[in-house]
Design a protein around this motif. Structure first.
Motif, PDB file in Angstrom:
ATOM      1  N   THR A   1     -43.622 114.577  62.922  1.00 32.01           N
ATOM      2  CA  THR A   1     -44.665 114.738  61.904  1.00 32.01           C
ATOM      3  C   THR A   1     -45.258 113.397  61.474  1.00 32.01           C
ATOM      4  O   THR A   1     -46.235 113.362  60.743  1.00 32.01           O
ATOM      5  N   ILE A   2     -44.632 112.302  61.947  1.00 33.00           N
ATOM      6  CA  ILE A   2     -45.003 110.961  61.495  1.00 33.00           C
ATOM      7  C   ILE A   2     -45.813 110.238  62.573  1.00 33.00           C
ATOM      8  O   ILE A   2     -45.381 110.108  63.708  1.00 33.00           O
ATOM      9  N   ALA A   3     -46.991 109.776  62.176  1.00 33.32           N
ATOM     10  CA  ALA A   3     -47.864 109.049  63.101  1.00 33.32           C
ATOM     11  C   ALA A   3     -47.429 107.597  63.239  1.00 33.32           C
ATOM     12  O   ALA A   3     -47.517 107.020  64.322  1.00 33.32           O
ATOM     13  N   ASN A   4     -46.955 106.999  62.143  1.00 40.32           N
ATOM     14  CA  ASN A   4     -46.697 105.564  62.146  1.00 40.32           C
ATOM     15  C   ASN A   4     -45.753 105.205  61.004  1.00 40.32           C
ATOM     16  O   ASN A   4     -45.864 105.749  59.907  1.00 40.32           O
ATOM     17  N   ILE A   5     -44.844 104.278  61.283  1.00 40.71           N
ATOM     18  CA  ILE A   5     -43.962 103.719  60.249  1.00 40.71           C
ATOM     19  C   ILE A   5     -44.050 102.211  60.368  1.00 40.71           C
ATOM     20  O   ILE A   5     -43.858 101.648  61.438  1.00 40.71           O
ATOM     21  N   ARG A   6     -44.375 101.552  59.249  1.00 42.92           N
ATOM     22  CA  ARG A   6     -44.513 100.094  59.224  1.00 42.92           C
ATOM     23  C   ARG A   6     -43.770  99.535  58.018  1.00 42.92           C
ATOM     24  O   ARG A   6     -43.633 100.208  57.002  1.00 42.92           O
ATOM     25  N   PRO A   7     -43.351  98.263  58.114  1.00 39.47           N
ATOM     26  CA  PRO A   7     -42.786  97.633  56.903  1.00 39.47           C
ATOM     27  C   PRO A   7     -43.851  97.612  55.805  1.00 39.47           C
ATOM     28  O   PRO A   7     -45.044  97.424  56.076  1.00 39.47           O
ATOM     29  N   HIS A   8     -43.415  97.853  54.588  1.00 38.80           N
ATOM     30  CA  HIS A   8     -44.341  97.818  53.450  1.00 38.80           C
ATOM     31  C   HIS A   8     -44.540  96.375  53.017  1.00 38.80           C
ATOM     32  O   HIS A   8     -43.566  95.629  52.847  1.00 38.80           O
ATOM     33  N   LEU A   9     -45.781  95.989  52.870  1.00 41.29           N
ATOM     34  CA  LEU A   9     -46.088  94.629  52.436  1.00 41.29           C
ATOM     35  C   LEU A   9     -46.545  94.656  50.981  1.00 41.29           C
ATOM     36  O   LEU A   9     -47.462  95.394  50.630  1.00 41.29           O
ATOM     37  N   GLU A  10     -45.907  93.858  50.152  1.00 41.19           N
ATOM     38  CA  GLU A  10     -46.284  93.748  48.743  1.00 41.19           C
ATOM     39  C   GLU A  10     -47.244  92.585  48.581  1.00 41.19           C
ATOM     40  O   GLU A  10     -47.002  91.508  49.106  1.00 41.19           O
ATOM     41  N   PHE A  11     -48.323  92.802  47.882  1.00 39.01           N
ATOM     42  CA  PHE A  11     -49.288  91.726  47.626  1.00 39.01           C
ATOM     43  C   PHE A  11     -49.355  91.429  46.156  1.00 39.01           C
ATOM     44  O   PHE A  11     -49.133  92.182  45.316  1.00 39.01           O
TER      45      PHE A  11
END
Length: 152
Positions: free
Chosen positions: A142-152
């Motif tokens: 069900t998941i297209a993409n998983i990436r590390p979350h970047l905090e700005f």
């Protein structure tokens, strides 16, 4: 040759090049944009330098010239995968355990196209997350993409 098989072949050609070095082979991508591109993504602790890319590119070019597995005209690019690269391999997922990740769904999940959650675990079929203090197990299909979350 089928795209996936070609990527696997190139992966197997690059592995011996980086073996014994501090470099890690992250991914191989053969993609057609306007032209064909063979992209090889490498990394190492502390980041890669242009000399690392040149080293892999020169060694791989020799192998590709010898074996000639790609019949189309293409451009070879060797680079860093970037800090926000998608998690694809087991090692990528394991490095992200306990950290925030961005999940992009093929179809909205509970009204959300994307969520930010903590990655707790994974296997070939599912991922385990903590989302809003709730433990979840989601099917990877069900998941297209998983990436590390970047905090700005």
């Amino acid at each position: 040759m089928q795209k996936q098989k070609l990527e696997e072949l190139i992966f197997s050609l690059v592995l011996p090049i980086v073996e014994g070095t501090e470099l890690e082979l992250v991914d191989v991508e053969y993609i057609r944009e306007k032209d064909w591109y063979l992209r090889v993504f490498i990394d190492r602790a502390g980041g890669i330098e242009i000399d690392d890319c040149q080293f892999v590119s020169e060694k791989l070019t020799k192998l590709l010239d010898e074996k000639d597995p790609i019949k189309e005209r293409y451009y070879l690019e060797v680079s860093s995968p970037g800090i926000d690269r998608p998690l694809k391999r087991d090692r990528d997922f394991q490095k992200a355990y306990g950290k925030k990740v961005d999940i992009l769904f093929f179809s909205p999940w509970q009204g959300n196209k994307t969520i930010v959650a903590i990655l707790d675990g994974h296997n070939d079929e599912t991922i385990e997350l903590t989302f809003k203090n709730e433990k979840l197990v989601l099917e990877r299909k069900t998941i297209a993409n998983i990436r590390p979350h970047l905090e700005f």
